[in-house]
Design a protein around this motif. Structure first.
Motif, PDB file in Angstrom:
ATOM      1  N   ASN A 842       0.855  -1.177   0.000  1.00  0.00           N
ATOM      2  CA  ASN A 842       0.000   0.000   0.000  1.00  0.00           C
ATOM      3  C   ASN A 842       0.894   1.231   0.000  1.00  0.00           C
ATOM      4  N   ALA A 843       0.286   2.391   0.024  1.00  0.00           N
ATOM      5  CA  ALA A 843       1.078   3.620  -0.044  1.00  0.00           C
ATOM      6  C   ALA A 843       2.061   3.716   1.118  1.00  0.00           C
ATOM      7  N   GLN A 844       1.614   3.299   2.300  1.00  0.00           N
ATOM      8  CA  GLN A 844       2.474   3.403   3.480  1.00  0.00           C
ATOM      9  C   GLN A 844       3.664   2.434   3.388  1.00  0.00           C
ATOM     10  N   SER A 845       3.376   1.177   3.005  1.00  0.00           N
ATOM     11  CA  SER A 845       4.464   0.191   2.938  1.00  0.00           C
ATOM     12  C   SER A 845       5.496   0.557   1.870  1.00  0.00           C
ATOM     13  N   LEU A 846       5.030   1.262   0.841  1.00  0.00           N
ATOM     14  CA  LEU A 846       5.945   1.680  -0.230  1.00  0.00           C
ATOM     15  C   LEU A 846       6.615   3.021   0.078  1.00  0.00           C
ATOM     16  N   GLY A 847       6.244   3.626   1.188  1.00  0.00           N
ATOM     17  CA  GLY A 847       6.860   4.886   1.585  1.00  0.00           C
ATOM     18  C   GLY A 847       6.426   6.078   0.765  1.00  0.00           C
ATOM     19  N   LEU A 848       5.203   6.023   0.222  1.00  0.00           N
ATOM     20  CA  LEU A 848       4.712   7.128  -0.607  1.00  0.00           C
ATOM     21  C   LEU A 848       4.119   8.221   0.273  1.00  0.00           C
ATOM     22  N   THR A 849       4.455   9.457  -0.018  1.00  0.00           N
ATOM     23  CA  THR A 849       3.955  10.592   0.762  1.00  0.00           C
ATOM     24  C   THR A 849       2.848  11.359   0.045  1.00  0.00           C
ATOM     25  N   GLY A 850       2.705  11.128  -1.250  1.00  0.00           N
ATOM     26  CA  GLY A 850       1.762  11.902  -2.049  1.00  0.00           C
ATOM     27  C   GLY A 850       2.379  13.139  -2.663  1.00  0.00           C
ATOM     28  N   LYS A 851       3.646  13.392  -2.341  1.00  0.00           N
ATOM     29  CA  LYS A 851       4.312  14.575  -2.890  1.00  0.00           C
ATOM     30  C   LYS A 851       5.136  14.248  -4.133  1.00  0.00           C
ATOM     31  N   GLU A 852       5.131  12.979  -4.541  1.00  0.00           N
ATOM     32  CA  GLU A 852       5.904  12.558  -5.702  1.00  0.00           C
ATOM     33  C   GLU A 852       5.147  12.866  -6.999  1.00  0.00           C
TER      34      GLU A 852
END
Length: 915
Positions: A842-852
Motif C-alpha cells: 500500500n502507499a504506506q508500505s511503499l513509503g509514498l507521501t503523495g508529494k511525488e
C-alpha cells in the motif's frame, strides 16, 4: 434469437400460451440441478439473449458447467428486464440521456435513438428533508418545502416523462424506491410480446441505488449499478460481468423472543463482511426460511451492499406467493409466477435438491441477539448491552484533542424538573445549559439528538414498525416521551405503512412520545435529517460535544447523517424509540432504566418491549391486500402539486441557466472514432486516503457549506444559503458536483496532518487548498492527477457522481488496495483507470507521501493486466512498483478506449444511423 441448444418451449397458464427458454431442456445435456437459484436465472438470461455476438453458445456452456470453486475468469453478458431509479441518481441519468440526444444529433444520428428500450421507472424519494418535526403539521410543511426547493428538478423529470418512451415517474409523497419496488413494481415473472409471441421470463433489475438488492427477498435477481451502467442497460446494451462465485448462507432454527429482523440482518452483515463477499452472489437457503416472513427476507437482501455482495437472494417459494397476494398483486400474475417457477426448476420447497456453493456459512436464528451497529460502519455490530462501552471507546478518539471540559455525574438534569437516569459515573463532558420549547437541560457527550425511524431497510417490515408503535404505546402509558434535545421523526417507506399504523391506533401512540410523520422518503438515512434546532446546534458547538444519532437505516458513515453528529448507530425501529426515550448512548438499556415514569418509578426497556405474540396478533389484524390496491391504484399520477408543475415539450431539452439542471461536458468535442488508452506521465497526487473511503466521502449527498467551493459557486450565481438544498438534489449540475467532489467534512487526506474536510496540498506551491481549487490549478498547469487509497475504496451507495466528479477534477487513475464493486465499475464507465496495489503493498508500505510525481506505464492500450508505476520524489529518488490494472473484461477495455460507456453507446448509435 439464436437457439443453439434447442431450449425454446411453451407452457400454458390462465388460458394463455407463453414461450420461454427452458432450463429443463438444457438440463438434458448439463447437470443443472446442482446450480444455485441465482445461476439458473443468469443461465436463462443467456439462453434468451443468445445472438452469436453479445451472447454466444460458449458463454451458455460456461455457466451450465459452472465450477463453484473456480476463481471468476469468464465474461458473460447480462441484460436486465427493467431499470429502477431514484431521483438523486435518476435526475443525472435523465440529464445524461438528454445530453446524449443533443450529442447524437451532432454526430449525425436521430434524437429518438436515445430512448429507454428496457422499462425504466423512477421513484422520487430522496428529496424530502426533515425540516419540520414534532407536530402533525410536519408532513405538509416538509412536502411544501420539498416542492419549492425542487421545482426545477421536478419540471425536468416531467419533461422526461413526456419526452422518453418506456419511462415512468412515481411522484413525491409516495414512498421509498425499494419499498415501492417490493410492494408494487416487481413482477417476479416478466411477460413481453416478441414477433407476435408471448414470452415469459424472470423479472431481473438494475437499480441506480445500491439497495436495489432488497428485491432479492422476493426472488428477483437485481443489484445496484452506477447511473451510467443503468443508462447503457436502458439503451439496450448488455452489461459485461464475470461469472460470479456464489456463497451459500444456511439459515436454521427460528428467531427468539424479542429478536427483530434488524438484529438478524446486522448479524448476517457482520458475518459476511468478515468472510469477504465483494463481487460474489450470496444465496440464502435452509429450514430457517420457513420461519422468515418475506419482509424479513427483504430486510436481509436490502443490506447486501453493507455486507459487500453483489446480491443476497432468496428463492421463489410459497412465502413469495403469499406476499404477492398480501400486497394486492393480480391473481393471474401470481398463478403465472408459480407456473413459470415450477416449469423452470426455480421453485423452492422441501424437495429442492441442495445446490453447490463456493463456500457456505451457517446461522442458527435462535442464536441472534439484540444488536445495533456503529458508530460509523454498518458491519460494526454491537450487542445491545455493549453499546455504552462502544460509545465510550469511540468517544476517546473523537475528543482526544479537545480542551478539557467539566465532567459530572448529573445525567442531563432538567433544571427544576425530573432527572433522566442511568449509570452514575461517566467521563462524558458536559455542555452549556440549553433552553428549548420551555424546557431547560444540559447537553452532554453521547446525547442522542436525532432518533429516526427511516429507510427502506426497516420501514418495509410491518413486524418492526408495529413493534415500534407497541413500544411507544406502553411508554406513553407509563408517562415517558422523547427527551427534549432529541429530534424524533417517522419517515415511512410507503403509504401502506401509515394505513396500518392508523388502523391499529399506533400512529397516535408514536406521536405521544414524539414520533410524528415527517414525509415519505429516505430522509435521515440519505443525510436529509434537516437542521437541528438552533439552540441544540449552539450547545453542541459551544461544548465541542460528540453527540449521536440512532436510526433504523442501513448507512451510518461518518458525516452522512448530519454534519454536527459524530456518532451514528443503526437500530431496529423499537430501539430507535427506546433511545429517544433515554436520550443518550451513555446508558445500558439491558440494565439501566429508560427514565422515571409518571408514577415516580423507573421504567426499564424490558417493561415495555412487546412480545412476539403481541406483534404477530397486531399484524394479523392490521394488514390486508386492499391497503396495497388502494394506495398503488394511481401510483404514477401524483397529487395536485405534482400535476401543476409546468414542463417544456419536445424531443430535445431546452437547457437554460439553472443551478440544478445543466448540459454536462462529457461529450464536448467528441469525435466519431475512439482513441487509444495512453500511459500516464508526470501525474500529481490529488489525495492520499486510508481505508474505507466511501462514495459519501467522495461525493457527499448532504448539506453544502457556505465557504466550500460549491457554496461559493452557488452564492456567485445568486443562490442564498437557505436555498442551497443538498448535493444530492443538485446532481443534475456538474458545476456544483465537481466542486463537491471529495468535499465530505469528515474525509481525511493523509497528505495533510490531521486536517478534516476536502483539502489537499498543491505540491509545487506547498499551498493547502480545497481539493477542487487545487485540481483546477493543476488543470491550468496541464498536470494529470492520481488518487491513492487503502482498502474498500468506494464502499457505499452506487453513486455515479463519485466517478463523474473524479473524472472532471482531472484524475486519470485511482490506485487503491481494494475497490468496492460498483465504484470500480463506475470509474471504468467514466474513463478513470482503477488500479490495485499488489497484495501486501500500500502507499504506506511503499513509503509514498503523495508529494511525488507518478508515471504509470505499460498499459498496452488497456490489454495489460499489470502496469509499472514510478514515483519520483523532489530529490530525484524513485520508487518503482507494479499495480494490477482492473479493466476486467474485453467489454470494459472497449468502454475505456471510447472514454466511457456513454461515448461507446453514442458512437454505436451514430454508426447504426449512418449505415
Amino acid at each position: 434469437m439464436t437457439d443453439s441448444f434447442s431450449t425454446r418451449d411453451v407452457f400454458e397458464v390462465n388460458g394463455k400460451r407463453y414461450h420461454y427458454a427452458s432450463l429443463a431442456k438444457l438440463g438434458q445435456r448439463f447437470d443443472l440441478k446442482r446450480l444455485p437459484y441465482s445461476m439458473k436465472i443468469l443461465l436463462e438470461n443467456l439462453l434468451r439473449h443468445e445472438d452469436g455476438v453479445n451472447v454466444t453458445a460458449k458463454e451458455i456452456e460456461a455457466v451450465a458447467n459452472w465450477d463453484a470453486k473456480k476463481e471468476p475468469d469468464t465474461e458473460i453478458s447480462f441484460m436486465p428486464a427493467r431499470v429502477v431509479l431514484q431521483d438523486f441518481t435518476g435526475v443525472p441519468c435523465v440529464v445524461d440521456l438528454a445530453a446524449m440526444r443533443d450529442a447524437v444529433v451532432k454526430l449525425g444520428g436521430d434524437a429518438t435513438q436515445i430512448n429507454p428500450l428496457a422499462p425504466a421507472e423512477l421513484v422520487i424519494d430522496h428529496s424530502v428533508q426533515v425540516d419540520a418535526f414534532g407536530s402533525r403539521a410536519a408532513l405538509e410543511t416538509n412536502v411544501e418545502i420539498e416542492f419549492e426547493r425542487n421545482q426545477e428538478r421536478y419540471s425536468f423529470l416531467r419533461w422526461g416523462q413526456k419526452a422518453f418512451d418506456n419511462f415512468k415517474v412515481v411522484p413525491p409523497r409516495t414512498g421509498i424506491v425499494h419499498q415501492v419496488n417490493l410492494e408494487h413494481l416487481a413482477r417476479v415473472v416478466f411477460t413481453n410480446e416478441k414477433n407476435g409471441e408471448n414470452w415469459a421470463y424472470p423479472d431481473t433489475v438494475f437499480g441506480t441505488d445500491s439497495h436495489t438488492t432488497m428485491i432479492n427477498g422476493l426472488g428477483v435477481l437485481g443489484w445496484g449499478v452506477g447511473g451510467i451502467e443503468a443508462e447503457a442497460a436502458m439503451l439496450g446494451q448488455p452489461s459485461s460481468m464475470l461469472i460470479p462465485q456464489v456463497v451459500g448462507f444456511k439459515l436454521t432454527g427460528k428467531l427468539g423472543e424479542g429478536i427483530t429482523a434488524t438484529d438478524l440482518v446486522l448479524t448476517v452483515t457482520q458475518m459476511l463482511r468478515k468472510l469477504g463477499v465483494v463481487g460474489k452472489f450470496v444465496e440464502f437457503f435452509g429450514d430457517g426460511l420457513k420461519h422468515l416472513p418475506l419482509a424479513d427476507r427483504a430486510t436481509i437482501a436490502n443490506m447486501a451492499p453493507e455486507y459487500g455482495a453483489t446480491c443476497g437472494i432468496f428463492p421463489v417459494d410459497q412465502e413469495a406467493l403469499n406476499y404477492l397476494r398480501l400486497s394486492g398483486r393480480d391473481e393471474a400474475q401470481i398463478k403465472l409466477v408459480e407456473a413459470y417457477a415450477k416449469a423452470q426448476g426455480l421453485w423452492h420447497d422441501d424437495t429442492t435438491p441442495h445446490a453447490d456453493f463456493t463456500t457456505t456459512l451457517e446461522l442458527n436464528l435462535a442464536e441472534v441477539k439484540p444488536s445495533l451497529a456503529g458508530p460509523k460502519r454498518p458491519q460494526d455490530r454491537v450487542l445491545l448491552g455493549d453499546v455504552r462501552k462502544s460509545f465510550h471507546d469511540a468517544l476517546g478518539g473523537l475528543t482526544a484533542n479537545r480542551k478539557p471540559l467539566a465532567t459530572t455525574v448529573e445525567r442531563f438534569a432538567n433544571e427544576g424538573g425530573a432527572t433522566a437516569v442511568g449509570h452514575d459515573e461517566s467521563a462524558c463532558a458536559e455542555g452549556p445549559h440549553v433552553e428549548l420549547n420551555g424546557e431547560k437541560f444540559r447537553l452532554r457527550d453521547g446525547a442522542v439528538v436525532i432518533a429516526a425511524i427511516t429507510s427502506c431497510t426497516n420501514t418495509s417490515n410491518p413486524a418492526v414498525m408495529l413493534a415500534a408503535g407497541l413500544l411507544a404505546k406502553k411508554a406513553a402509558a407509563r408517562g415517558l416521551k422523547s427527551k427534549p434535545w432529541v429530534k424524533p421523526s417517522l419517515g415511512p417507506g410507503s403509504l401502506v405503512v401509515t394505513d396500518y399504523l392508523k388502523k391499529t391506533g399506533l400512529l397516535e401512540e408514536l406521536e405521544k412520545v414524539g414520533f410524528y410523520l415527517v414525509g415519505y422518503g429516505c430522509t435521515t438515512c440519505i443525510g436529509n435529517s434537516g437542521p437541528l434546532p438552533v439552540e441544540i446546534s449552539k450547545g453542541i458547538a459551544d461544548g465541542d460535544l460528540a453527540v449521536a444519532s440512532v436510526l433504523s437505516g442501513n448507512r451510518n458513515f461518518e458525516g452522512r447523517v448530519h454534519p454536527e453528529v459524530k456518532m451514528n448507530y443503526l437500530a431496529s425501529p423499537p430501539l430507535v424509540v427506546a433511545y429517544a426515550l433515554a436520550g443518550s448512548l451513555d446508558i445500558n438499556l439491558e440494565t439501566d432504566p429508560l427514565g422515571i415514569g409518571s408514577d415516580g418509578k423507573p421504567v426499564y426497556l424490558k417493561d415495555i418491549w412487546p412480545s412476539n405474540q403481541e406483534i404477530s396478533d397486531t399484524i394479523a389484524g392490521a394488514i390486508n391486500p386492499a391497503m396495497f390496491t388502494k394506495n398503488y391504484a394511481d401510483v404514477f399520477k401524483g397529487d395536485s402539486r405534482w400535476n401543476q408543475i409546468a414542463s417544456p415539450d419536445g424531443a430535445l431539452f431546452k437547457w437554460d441557466d439553472s443551478t440544478y439542471i445543466k448540459n454536462p461536458p462529457y461529450f464536448d468535442g467528441m469525435s466519431k472514432e475512439a482513441g487509444r488508452i495512453e500511459d500516464i506521465h508526470g501525474a500529481r497526487v490529488l489525495g492520499l486516503f486510508g481505508d474505507s473511503i466511501t462514495t459519501d466521502h467522495i461525493s457527499p449527498a448532504g448539506s453544502i457549506k457556505k465557504d466550500s467551493p460549491a457554496g461559493r459557486f452557488l452564492i456567485e450565481h445568486g443562490v442564498a444559503p437557505k436555498d442551497f438544498n443538498s448535493y444530492g438534489s443538485r446532481r443534475g449540475n456538474d458545476d456544483v458536483m465537481v466542486r463537491g467532489t471529495f468535499a465530505n467534512i469528515r474525509i481525511k487526506n493523509l497528505m495533510l496532518d490531521g486536517v478534516e474536510g476536502g483539502y489537499t496540498l498543491h505540491v509545487p506551491s506547498s499551498e493547502q487548498l480545497a481539493i477542487y481549487d487545487a485540481a483546477m490549478k493543476y488543470k491550468a498547469e496541464k498536470t494529470p492527477l492520481v488518487v491513492l487509497a487503502g482498502k474498500e475504496y468506494g464502499t457505499g451507495s452506487s453513486r455515479d457522481w463519485a466517478a463523474k466528479g473524479t473524472l472532471l477534477l482531472g484524475v486519470k487513475a485511482v490506485i487503491a488496495e481494494s475497490f468496492e464493486r460498483i465504484h470500480r465499475s463506475n470509474l471504468v464507465g467514466m474513463g478513470v483507470l482503477p488500479c490495485q496495489f499488489q497484495d501486501g503493498q500500500n502507499a504506506q508500505s511503499l513509503g509514498l507521501t503523495g508529494k511525488e510525481t507518478f508515471d504509470i506505464t505499460g498499459l498496452n492500450g488497456g490489454e495489460s493486466k499489470e502496469a509499472k508505476v514510478v514515483a519520483t520524489a523532489a530529490d530525484g529518488s524513485k520508487k518503482e512498483f507494479t499495480v494490477k490494472v482492473l479493466l476486467l473484461t474485453p467489454k470494459e477495455r472497449e468502454f475505456f478506449r471510447h472514454g466511457g460507456i456513454l461515448q461507446y453507446v453514442l458512437r454505436q448509435l451514430a454508426a447504426k444511423k449512418a449505415a
